[in-house]
Design an enzyme around this catalytic site. Structure first.
Site, PDB file in Angstrom:
ATOM      1  N   GLU A  59       0.932  -1.115   0.011  1.00  0.00           N
ATOM      2  CA  GLU A  59       0.285  -0.276   0.027  1.00  0.00           C
ATOM      3  C   GLU A  59       0.814   1.511  -0.165  1.00  0.00           C
ATOM      4  OE1 GLU A  59      -2.706   3.092   3.061  1.00  0.00           O
ATOM      5  OE2 GLU A  59      -2.288   0.030   3.717  1.00  0.00           O
ATOM      6  N   ASP A  63       0.717   3.533  -3.317  1.00  0.00           N
ATOM      7  CA  ASP A  63       0.021   4.958  -2.565  1.00  0.00           C
ATOM      8  C   ASP A  63       1.345   5.584  -4.259  1.00  0.00           C
ATOM      9  OD1 ASP A  63      -0.718   7.465  -1.804  1.00  0.00           O
ATOM     10  OD2 ASP A  63       1.102   7.627  -0.660  1.00  0.00           O
ATOM     11  N   ASP A 132      -7.166   1.228   0.835  1.00  0.00           N
ATOM     12  CA  ASP A 132      -5.908   1.179   0.844  1.00  0.00           C
ATOM     13  C   ASP A 132      -5.710  -0.495   0.319  1.00  0.00           C
ATOM     14  OD1 ASP A 132      -5.666   2.243   3.057  1.00  0.00           O
ATOM     15  OD2 ASP A 132      -5.782   0.653   4.348  1.00  0.00           O
ATOM     16  N   GLU A 135      -4.515   0.466  -3.485  1.00  0.00           N
ATOM     17  CA  GLU A 135      -3.514   1.362  -3.256  1.00  0.00           C
ATOM     18  C   GLU A 135      -1.825  -0.121  -4.091  1.00  0.00           C
ATOM     19  OE1 GLU A 135      -3.652   4.987  -1.103  1.00  0.00           O
ATOM     20  OE2 GLU A 135      -3.059   4.137  -0.828  1.00  0.00           O
TER      21      GLU A 135
END
Length: 245
Positions: A59, A63, A132, A135
């Protein structure tokens, strides 16, 4: 001894993931990466797996990859816009509500591996958990197939929403608060995590927003990002109503 339930869940995931990637038109090499991307900490805890086998590291990577990909897209699409406008647009695209829209579009939440308790309490549709996982999937796709394939994925799943202005109603409170503070000629805005509590599969984060070296509001959420958004929303509301913190 391997848990039969775990084997069943993993086998089902691998079958469903293969089907999903085929629908999207992508190939993959390392199924373990994607399994980790969709492994929530509650699933890891239920089966006493390695504590870093959940998706939080992916994650983190995803991101950054999303920010880079969206930044390049906006940079190319809007050659005449200044940095401030591009930053605002990017924040709207990569914020939690938008990521949930993208994930739901292709039903990625159905792939998430959850613990029994998290499943019962509605974790599969919880916005922070879904964003989450989205990502983390992007992070896994980057490691497995490279940035060019991430771009191709974004062309199918993300950019069409941006081009059709379907994210107009999405609110990124951190950006909104930052812009309002700037319009009032106030100082710098920063965020600080002040508390993290609860079991690993059900964490609660508390963050505070600091303006001109003074804590002005706090917010709580299932993730650090969510708690910062809540803090920004509270601070923005307070500033707008009082016009003075």
């Amino acid at each position: 001894m391997t848990n039969p339930k775990k084997i069943e869940m993993v086998n089902d995931f691998q079958q469903q993931f293969a089907k999903k990637m085929n629908e999207l038109g992508f190939t993959y090499s390392n199924i373990d990466l994607y399994q980790q991307a969709f492994s929530h900490s509650s699933f890891i805890n239920d089966f006493n797996m390695d504590r870093l086998a959940h998706n939080e590291r992916l994650e983190f990577l995803g991101d950054a990859v999303l920010e880079l990909t969206v930044s390049r897209y906006l940079f190319d699409k809007h050659p005449d816009l200044p940095e401030g406008n591009l930053t605002k647009m990017r924040a709207t695209i990569v914020c939690e509500p938008s990521l949930v829209i993208f994930a739901n579009k292709i039903e990625l939440n159905q792939l998430i591996l959850l613990g029994k308790g998290e499943e019962k309490t509605g974790g599969r549709t919880r916005p922070s958990l879904v964003s989450d996982a989205f990502e983390a999937f992007v992070g896994a796709l980057y490691l497995d197939q490279g940035l060019d394939v991430v771009w191709q994925f974004a062309e199918k799943v993300i950019f069409p929403y941006v081009e059709d202005d379907e994210l107009v109603g999405v609110v990124d409170f951190k950006t909104q608060f930052q812009e309002y503070v700037h319009s009032q000629n106030r100082g710098d805005v920063t965020y600080r995590l002040i508390k993290e509590e609860g079991p690993a599969h059900h964490r609660l984060f508390t963050s505070e927003v600091i303006l001109e070296n003074e804590a002005v509001a706090t917010g709580q959420g299932k993730t650090k990002k969510e708690s910062e958004q809540k803090a920004a929303e509270s601070a923005y509301s307070k500033l707008k109503s009082n016009n003075n913190l």
